[in-house]
Design a protein around this motif. Structure first.
Motif, PDB file in Angstrom:
ATOM      1  N   SER A  49       2.107  -4.587  -7.112  1.00 38.15           N
ATOM      2  CA  SER A  49       2.684  -4.302  -5.801  1.00 38.15           C
ATOM      3  C   SER A  49       2.646  -2.800  -5.563  1.00 38.15           C
ATOM      4  O   SER A  49       2.621  -2.011  -6.505  1.00 38.15           O
ATOM      5  CB  SER A  49       4.131  -4.806  -5.750  1.00 38.15           C
ATOM      6  N   THR A  51       3.988   0.326  -2.406  1.00 39.51           N
ATOM      7  CA  THR A  51       4.616   0.617  -1.130  1.00 39.51           C
ATOM      8  C   THR A  51       4.210   2.007  -0.676  1.00 39.51           C
ATOM      9  O   THR A  51       4.040   2.911  -1.498  1.00 39.51           O
ATOM     10  CB  THR A  51       6.155   0.488  -1.215  1.00 39.51           C
ATOM     11  N   THR A  58       3.941  -2.539   2.554  1.00 44.21           N
ATOM     12  CA  THR A  58       3.997  -2.991   1.163  1.00 44.21           C
ATOM     13  C   THR A  58       2.850  -3.963   0.932  1.00 44.21           C
ATOM     14  O   THR A  58       2.392  -4.643   1.857  1.00 44.21           O
ATOM     15  CB  THR A  58       5.322  -3.684   0.818  1.00 44.21           C
ATOM     16  N   TRP A  59       2.419  -4.002  -0.300  1.00 47.42           N
ATOM     17  CA  TRP A  59       1.326  -4.905  -0.696  1.00 47.42           C
ATOM     18  C   TRP A  59       1.729  -5.628  -1.968  1.00 47.42           C
ATOM     19  O   TRP A  59       2.391  -5.041  -2.843  1.00 47.42           O
ATOM     20  CB  TRP A  59       0.050  -4.107  -0.932  1.00 47.42           C
ATOM     21  N   TYR A  60       1.360  -6.894  -2.076  1.00 46.19           N
ATOM     22  CA  TYR A  60       1.585  -7.681  -3.284  1.00 46.19           C
ATOM     23  C   TYR A  60       0.304  -8.424  -3.625  1.00 46.19           C
ATOM     24  O   TYR A  60      -0.405  -8.913  -2.742  1.00 46.19           O
ATOM     25  CB  TYR A  60       2.699  -8.708  -3.068  1.00 46.19           C
ATOM     26  N   ARG A  65       3.327 -12.679  -4.705  1.00 48.65           N
ATOM     27  CA  ARG A  65       3.903 -12.593  -3.371  1.00 48.65           C
ATOM     28  C   ARG A  65       4.940 -13.686  -3.178  1.00 48.65           C
ATOM     29  O   ARG A  65       4.715 -14.844  -3.501  1.00 48.65           O
ATOM     30  CB  ARG A  65       2.813 -12.705  -2.308  1.00 48.65           C
ATOM     31  N   THR A  69       9.642  -8.253  -5.331  1.00 50.93           N
ATOM     32  CA  THR A  69       9.947  -7.421  -4.164  1.00 50.93           C
ATOM     33  C   THR A  69      10.003  -5.971  -4.590  1.00 50.93           C
ATOM     34  O   THR A  69      10.815  -5.599  -5.443  1.00 50.93           O
ATOM     35  CB  THR A  69      11.297  -7.809  -3.540  1.00 50.93           C
ATOM     36  N   ILE A  70       9.172  -5.145  -4.011  1.00 50.12           N
ATOM     37  CA  ILE A  70       9.175  -3.720  -4.349  1.00 50.12           C
ATOM     38  C   ILE A  70      10.111  -2.985  -3.396  1.00 50.12           C
ATOM     39  O   ILE A  70      10.184  -3.307  -2.201  1.00 50.12           O
ATOM     40  CB  ILE A  70       7.752  -3.129  -4.293  1.00 50.12           C
ATOM     41  N   TYR A 108      -4.041   0.288  -4.420  1.00 52.41           N
ATOM     42  CA  TYR A 108      -3.711  -0.476  -5.619  1.00 52.41           C
ATOM     43  C   TYR A 108      -4.764  -0.340  -6.695  1.00 52.41           C
ATOM     44  O   TYR A 108      -5.050  -1.278  -7.435  1.00 52.41           O
ATOM     45  CB  TYR A 108      -3.438  -1.940  -5.276  1.00 52.41           C
TER      46      TYR A 108
END
Length: 126
Positions: A49, A51, A58-60, A65, A69-70, A108
């Motif tokens: 993840s 941010t 935010t990316w997961y 996903r 949770t970041i 990422y």
């Protein structure tokens, strides 16, 4: 000393939860990209993840996903990764990473980050 410190980690049963933390020391997390990566034995490091600099983005990765949770608590100068519904495929050494924000988004790839935490072990076993 400029560093990211990761206490926490641990062992849980499948379906359990853990919260990872990443405390910045010697600098603050304002205007920063923060990412969490993980590396399991004999596997390549993968991003979990990230941010962007202002909580806009935010990316997961698909496999986490909805379960992870970041977040970044700027008052505490600490990033968090609460993880729920942990699965047998989640165990790894988890590492947080920092880079200066350069826009709204995060990246990422490992090479996009300048400072790394020492890593913390997450184990899932019944």
């Amino acid at each position: 000393q400029v560093q990211l410190v990761e206490p926490g980690g641990g062992r849980v049963q499948p379906g359990g939860s853990l919260r990872l933390s990443c405390a910045a020391s010697g600098f603050n997390l304002d205007a920063a990209k923060i990412a969490w990566f993980r590396q399991a034995p004999a596997k390549e490091r993968e991003a979990v993840s990230c941010t962007g600099g202002n909580d806009y983005y935010t990316w997961y990765r698909d496999s986490v996903r909805g379960r992870f949770t970041i977040s970044v608590d700027k008052a505490r100068n600490t990033a968090f990764l609460p993880m729920t519904s942990l699965k047998f495929e989640d165990p790894a050494v988890y590492l947080c990473a920092w880079a200066p924000a350069d826009g709204l988004f995060c990246r990422y790839a490992s090479q996009d980050y300048d400072l790394w935490g020492q890593g913390t072990q997450v184990t899932v076993s019944s």
